[in-house]
Write an enzyme that holds these catalytic residues in place. Structure first.
Site, short mmCIF file in Angstrom:
data_model
loop_
_atom_site.label_atom_id
_atom_site.label_comp_id
_atom_site.label_asym_id
_atom_site.label_seq_id
_atom_site.Cartn_x
_atom_site.Cartn_y
_atom_site.Cartn_z
N ARG A 81 0.81 -1.22 0.00
CA ARG A 81 0.00 0.00 0.00
C ARG A 81 0.85 1.27 0.00
NH1 ARG A 81 -5.39 -0.53 1.09
NH2 ARG A 81 -6.11 -2.64 1.64
N CYS A 155 -5.10 9.32 -22.76
CA CYS A 155 -5.50 8.68 -24.02
C CYS A 155 -6.02 9.71 -25.01
CB CYS A 155 -6.53 7.60 -23.76
SG CYS A 155 -8.04 8.18 -22.92
N ASN A 318 -9.33 3.92 -26.34
CA ASN A 318 -8.74 4.65 -25.23
C ASN A 318 -7.97 3.76 -24.26
OD1 ASN A 318 -11.94 4.56 -25.08
ND2 ASN A 318 -11.19 4.05 -23.02
#
EC number: 1.2.1.72
Length: 348
Positions: A81, A155, A318
């Site tokens: 994490r 994108c 995308n």
């Protein structure tokens, strides 16, 4: 030299990067040594193998404890994490592809480097304090060894920037507007539910939903000369992949639609081959699914009004197109070498 990469975040882009690596035949150039993802190994393997948008992965995929097997390759699975706990130094990682969509500023990049990575590539625009923002096919040749923390833009930026460059070089753009017609994303709701953006509280499959976009800022980050000369809006539509961009620009030189199409088609066959494609076939969005180009110009939709206002429609997958550009930029970052002196960093 084989570039050793690690992927942080194994969502839509992270998984597509792995698939694109194997499907594009670049496995000899890039090796995935580790993937950091909070989800369990079983889920990671399953979603890599089976994908609603892109179908079944052709390679054998399995997992065993904290290892992911793709064909004969072994990839270490991590569930860290905290960026500081990532074992990039131990694994000899050259470039981290951070595909979380969460991390994206200089502090996050420095954390990856402190953990042992030589360079970092973010899968979204990130903050303005990064060393470079790359739209492959347009400005990757400006990369230097000291550019350690890099963004692959977005994108939609990768889709529209090559077309803007071509039109500006040929006719001189004075100003422009962009409308992104984007497939639904996982920050939307399956059924009505709470969200900080009240429009995104609504079911993604039932509405065309306007959302905020920073695409205009993305354009001016690559082309500062267009500051305050481009505006952008975006809507999300009830499809799960492929995006269309409506680009309108006012240009200095008079031009005809046929001349615009000739310019873009020639570029797709020449200097921008592999980045830009051109079609005049009567296609719809699903036909561009799994297309590796950054941009596909739809020549049937090109219009010119008053000799100076150009409107074009540009498609992109995308996910798949962007994942392929992540790999291209990774190789470009490695090709210029690795300079480990942080004080030598210069911004692109």
């Amino acid at each position: 030299m084989t570039v050793r990469i690690a992927i942080n975040g194994f969502g839509r882009i992270g998984r597509n990067v792995v698939r694109a690596l194997y499907e594009s035949g670049r496995r000899a150039e890039i090796t995935v040594v580790a993937i950091n993802e909070l989800a369990d190994a079983a889920g990671m393997a399953h979603l890599l193998k089976y994908d609603t948008s892109h179908g079944r992965f052709a390679w054998e995929v399995r997992h065993e404890r904290e290892q992911l097997f793709v064909g004969d390759d072994v990839i270490r699975i991590l569930h860290e994490r905290t960026l500081a706990d990532l074992p990039w130094r131990e694994l000899g990682v050259d470039v981290v592809l951070d595909c979380t969509g969460v991390y994206g500023n200089r502090e996050h990049g420095e954390a990856h480097i402190a953990a042992g990575a030589k360079k970092v590539l973010f899968s979204h625009p990130g903050s303005n304090d990064l060393d470079a923002t790359v739209v492959f096919g347009v400005n990757q040749n400006q990369l230097r060894a000291e550019h350690r923390i890099v963004s692959n833009a977005s994108c939609t930026t990768n889709c529209i920037i090559p077309v803007i460059k071509l039109l500006d070089d040929a006719y001189g753009i004075e100003s422009g507007t962009v409308t992104t017609i984007h497939s639904a994303m996982n920050d939307q709701q399956v059924i009505d539910a709470y969200h900080s953006d009240l429009r995104r509280t609504r079911a993604a499959s039932q509405s065309i939903i306007p959302v905020d976009t920073k695409l205009a800022a993305g354009i001016t980050r690559i082309f500062p000369q267009f500051n305050d000369r481009f505006e952008a809006i975006a809507v999300r539509v009830p499809t799960i992949n492929v995006t269309a961009i409506d680009l309108s620009v006012t240009v200095k030189k008079p031009v005809k639609a046929s001349e615009v199409n000739q310019l873009l088609q020639k570029a797709a066959q020449g200097a921008f081959h592999g980045i830009v494609d051109y079609t005049e076939s009567p296609l719809v969005s699903i036909d561009f699914n799994h297309d590796p180009h950054s941009a596909i110009v739809d020549g049937t939709q090109t219009r010119v009004s008053g000799a100076h206002l150009i409107k074009t429609l540009v498609w992109c997958d995308n996910e798949w197109g962007f994942a392929n550009r992540m790999l291209d930029t990774t190789l470009a970052m490695a090709a210029v070498g690795f300079r480990l002196d942080a004080s030598a960093s210069t911004k692109l």
